[in-house]
Design a protein around this motif. Structure first.
Motif, short mmCIF file in Angstrom:
data_model
loop_
_atom_site.label_atom_id
_atom_site.label_comp_id
_atom_site.label_asym_id
_atom_site.label_seq_id
_atom_site.Cartn_x
_atom_site.Cartn_y
_atom_site.Cartn_z
N VAL A 1 -3.24 -14.94 -2.90
CA VAL A 1 -3.37 -13.49 -3.05
C VAL A 1 -4.21 -12.96 -1.90
CG1 VAL A 1 -4.26 -11.61 -4.48
CG2 VAL A 1 -3.13 -13.58 -5.54
N GLU A 2 -3.72 -11.91 -1.27
CA GLU A 2 -4.44 -11.27 -0.18
C GLU A 2 -4.52 -9.77 -0.45
OE1 GLU A 2 -2.35 -12.38 3.35
OE2 GLU A 2 -3.09 -14.45 3.31
N PHE A 3 -5.67 -9.18 -0.08
CA PHE A 3 -5.89 -7.76 -0.31
C PHE A 3 -5.83 -7.01 1.01
CE2 PHE A 3 -7.62 -9.97 -3.88
CZ PHE A 3 -7.23 -9.19 -4.95
N VAL A 4 -5.08 -5.92 0.99
CA VAL A 4 -4.89 -5.10 2.19
C VAL A 4 -5.65 -3.80 2.00
CG1 VAL A 4 -3.25 -4.07 3.78
CG2 VAL A 4 -2.60 -6.11 2.48
N ASP A 5 -6.66 -3.59 2.81
CA ASP A 5 -7.51 -2.40 2.70
C ASP A 5 -6.72 -1.15 3.08
OD1 ASP A 5 -9.76 -0.89 2.31
OD2 ASP A 5 -10.68 -1.38 4.24
N THR A 6 -6.79 -0.11 2.23
CA THR A 6 -6.10 1.14 2.52
C THR A 6 -6.90 2.30 1.93
OG1 THR A 6 -3.97 2.29 2.40
CG2 THR A 6 -4.65 1.05 0.44
N THR A 7 -6.34 3.48 1.97
CA THR A 7 -6.97 4.68 1.41
C THR A 7 -6.06 5.27 0.34
OG1 THR A 7 -5.92 6.22 2.96
CG2 THR A 7 -8.00 5.17 3.66
N TRP A 8 -6.59 6.18 -0.44
CA TRP A 8 -5.78 6.81 -1.49
C TRP A 8 -4.71 7.72 -0.89
CZ3 TRP A 8 -5.37 4.75 -5.92
CH2 TRP A 8 -6.43 3.98 -6.43
N ASP A 9 -4.95 8.23 0.29
CA ASP A 9 -3.92 9.04 0.94
C ASP A 9 -2.72 8.20 1.34
OD1 ASP A 9 -5.17 11.54 0.79
OD2 ASP A 9 -6.38 11.15 2.57
N ASN A 10 -2.93 6.89 1.57
CA ASN A 10 -1.85 6.02 2.07
C ASN A 10 -1.38 4.98 1.06
OD1 ASN A 10 -1.93 7.20 4.67
ND2 ASN A 10 -3.69 5.95 5.22
N ILE A 11 -1.92 4.98 -0.14
CA ILE A 11 -1.65 3.91 -1.10
C ILE A 11 -0.17 3.84 -1.49
CG2 ILE A 11 -2.18 5.31 -3.14
CD1 ILE A 11 -3.23 1.64 -2.72
N VAL A 12 0.51 4.97 -1.55
CA VAL A 12 1.94 4.98 -1.88
C VAL A 12 2.79 4.72 -0.65
CG1 VAL A 12 3.85 6.43 -2.68
CG2 VAL A 12 1.68 6.45 -3.92
N ALA A 13 2.47 5.37 0.46
CA ALA A 13 3.26 5.21 1.69
C ALA A 13 3.23 3.78 2.19
CB ALA A 13 2.74 6.16 2.77
N GLY A 14 2.10 3.12 2.07
CA GLY A 14 1.99 1.74 2.51
C GLY A 14 2.85 0.80 1.69
N LEU A 15 2.96 1.08 0.40
CA LEU A 15 3.84 0.29 -0.47
C LEU A 15 5.29 0.51 -0.08
CD1 LEU A 15 4.15 -1.52 -2.99
CD2 LEU A 15 4.18 0.57 -4.37
N GLN A 16 5.66 1.76 0.16
CA GLN A 16 7.04 2.08 0.54
C GLN A 16 7.44 1.42 1.86
OE1 GLN A 16 6.43 6.42 0.28
NE2 GLN A 16 8.14 6.46 -1.17
N SER A 17 6.50 1.29 2.77
CA SER A 17 6.80 0.72 4.09
C SER A 17 6.54 -0.79 4.15
CB SER A 17 5.97 1.43 5.17
OG SER A 17 4.58 1.29 4.92
N ASP A 18 6.37 -1.41 2.98
CA ASP A 18 6.24 -2.88 2.86
C ASP A 18 5.00 -3.43 3.54
OD1 ASP A 18 7.26 -5.39 1.88
OD2 ASP A 18 7.75 -5.88 3.96
N LYS A 19 3.91 -2.67 3.51
CA LYS A 19 2.65 -3.21 4.01
C LYS A 19 1.97 -4.06 2.95
CE LYS A 19 1.82 0.43 7.41
NZ LYS A 19 0.91 1.52 7.85
N TRP A 20 2.36 -3.90 1.70
CA TRP A 20 1.90 -4.75 0.61
C TRP A 20 2.93 -4.73 -0.50
CZ3 TRP A 20 -1.31 -0.84 2.64
CH2 TRP A 20 -1.23 0.38 2.00
N ASP A 21 2.75 -5.62 -1.48
CA ASP A 21 3.74 -5.80 -2.55
C ASP A 21 3.41 -5.04 -3.83
OD1 ASP A 21 5.19 -7.91 -1.02
OD2 ASP A 21 3.29 -8.96 -1.30
N LEU A 22 2.12 -4.86 -4.07
CA LEU A 22 1.64 -4.12 -5.25
C LEU A 22 0.58 -3.13 -4.81
CD1 LEU A 22 1.04 -6.90 -7.96
CD2 LEU A 22 2.80 -5.13 -8.03
N SER A 23 0.62 -1.92 -5.35
CA SER A 23 -0.50 -0.99 -5.19
C SER A 23 -1.30 -1.01 -6.47
CB SER A 23 0.01 0.43 -4.90
OG SER A 23 0.51 0.55 -3.59
N MET A 24 -2.61 -1.07 -6.34
CA MET A 24 -3.47 -1.25 -7.50
C MET A 24 -4.08 0.06 -7.99
SD MET A 24 -5.51 -4.79 -6.67
CE MET A 24 -6.44 -4.12 -5.29
N ALA A 25 -4.21 0.14 -9.32
CA ALA A 25 -4.99 1.19 -9.99
C ALA A 25 -4.49 2.61 -9.71
CB ALA A 25 -6.47 1.06 -9.61
#
Length: 277
Positions: A84-108
């Motif tokens: 398991v690896e954690f990818v640091d992001t912001t709340w402004d990008n939490i959805v966009a990053g998931l859509q662009s396959d920067k991570w597999d799950l967005s948390m919380a």
């Protein structure tokens, strides 16, 4: 959703320790089956935007903790059998990053109709609403303030994390007070504590931690009816197979039913309170 008063009655149960690691990972987008792709890559990437005690990040080590980080770690290691690896992001990008396959799950993420257009949500791991915290010595706030009407006045400033469900909820509810949007929880708390903001709008559990850590001055307003009562869930890409989402839902439902989520919550709450001393 359970109200905070009910939630608190169940939150303080037995503890369960957890830990997390921080790293980056390769793309998983070449396989339409989400978990098959994750297993092929050998790593589950969890998108992490800080919101204590859901997701926390140690400023010195960069390591992530919090009960959603614990759940993501346990799901990857114990269900999918991968790192398991954690990818640091912001709340402004939490959805966009998931859509662009920067991570597999967005948390919380709060499960909102707007977000449902962009991503698919798991069953809730817990539930939340929005509360406000203020300094009881602030002369601008009437003694015994208990509603939005008491503080929604010209000259009042409310700090909130930009791009969050709290931002959306408070923006819709507040008509006269000024809303100051900031990138993270540290900034909003600092604004309140330094008196640059009169109130802090955040999720009830996060504000509960703040008031417990500073009982000498911090007071909470719990709007009635509750403001933005919502489930807090994981999100996966919109095209994730229903069978894959069912695997995640089965895991979360079992964790909630067994009391494991409450144990993880207590661990995160205790860590926050110790860290604030």
């Amino acid at each position: 959703m359970v109200r905070l008063s009910r939630f608190i009655r169940h939150i303080f149960v037995s503890t369960l320790a957890a830990g997390c690691v921080v790293a980056s990972a390769p793309s998983h987008a070449d396989d339409t089956n989400t978990w098959q792709s994750v297993k092929k890559a050998g790593v589950l990437r969890c998108g992490a935007a800080v919101a204590p005690p859901y997701v926390m990040r140690d400023a010195k080590t960069g390591e992530f903790s919090g009960f959603f980080a614990d759940l993501c770690r346990n799901f990857g290691q114990n269900v999918l059998k991968v790192k398991v690896e954690f990818v640091d992001t912001t709340w402004d990008n939490i959805v966009a990053g998931l859509q662009s396959d920067k991570w597999d799950l967005s948390m919380a993420l709060n499960d909102t109709p707007e977000r449902e257009k962009a991503v698919a949500f798991s069953v809730p791991a817990t539930e939340s609403s929005v509360s406000l915290v203020y300094n009881k010595s602030n002369p601008k706030i009437p003694k015994g303030a208990h509603s939005l009407a008491d503080i929604d006045k010209p000259g009042m400033t409310i700090a909130v994390m930009s791009g969050t469900s709290m931002d959306k909820a408070i923006s819709a509810a507040i008509k006269q007070a000024q809303i100051t949007r900031m990138p993270g929880s540290d900034e909003t708390r600092l604004a309140l504590m330094s008196k640059r903001a009169d109130l802090l709008a955040d999720e009830s559990i996060s504000n509960m931690l703040l008031t417990q850590g500073h009982p000498d001055w911090a007071v909470t307003i719990e709007p009635n009816p509750p403001l933005a009562e919502q489930g807090v869930s994981f999100a996966v890409r919109k095209d994730a197979p229903k069978a894959d989402l069912a695997v995640l839902n089965d895991y979360l439902s079992a964790q909630v039913k067994s009391g494991a989520v409450n144990r993880l919550i207590k661990t995160s709450v205790q860590a926050m309170l110790v860290g604030n001393k």
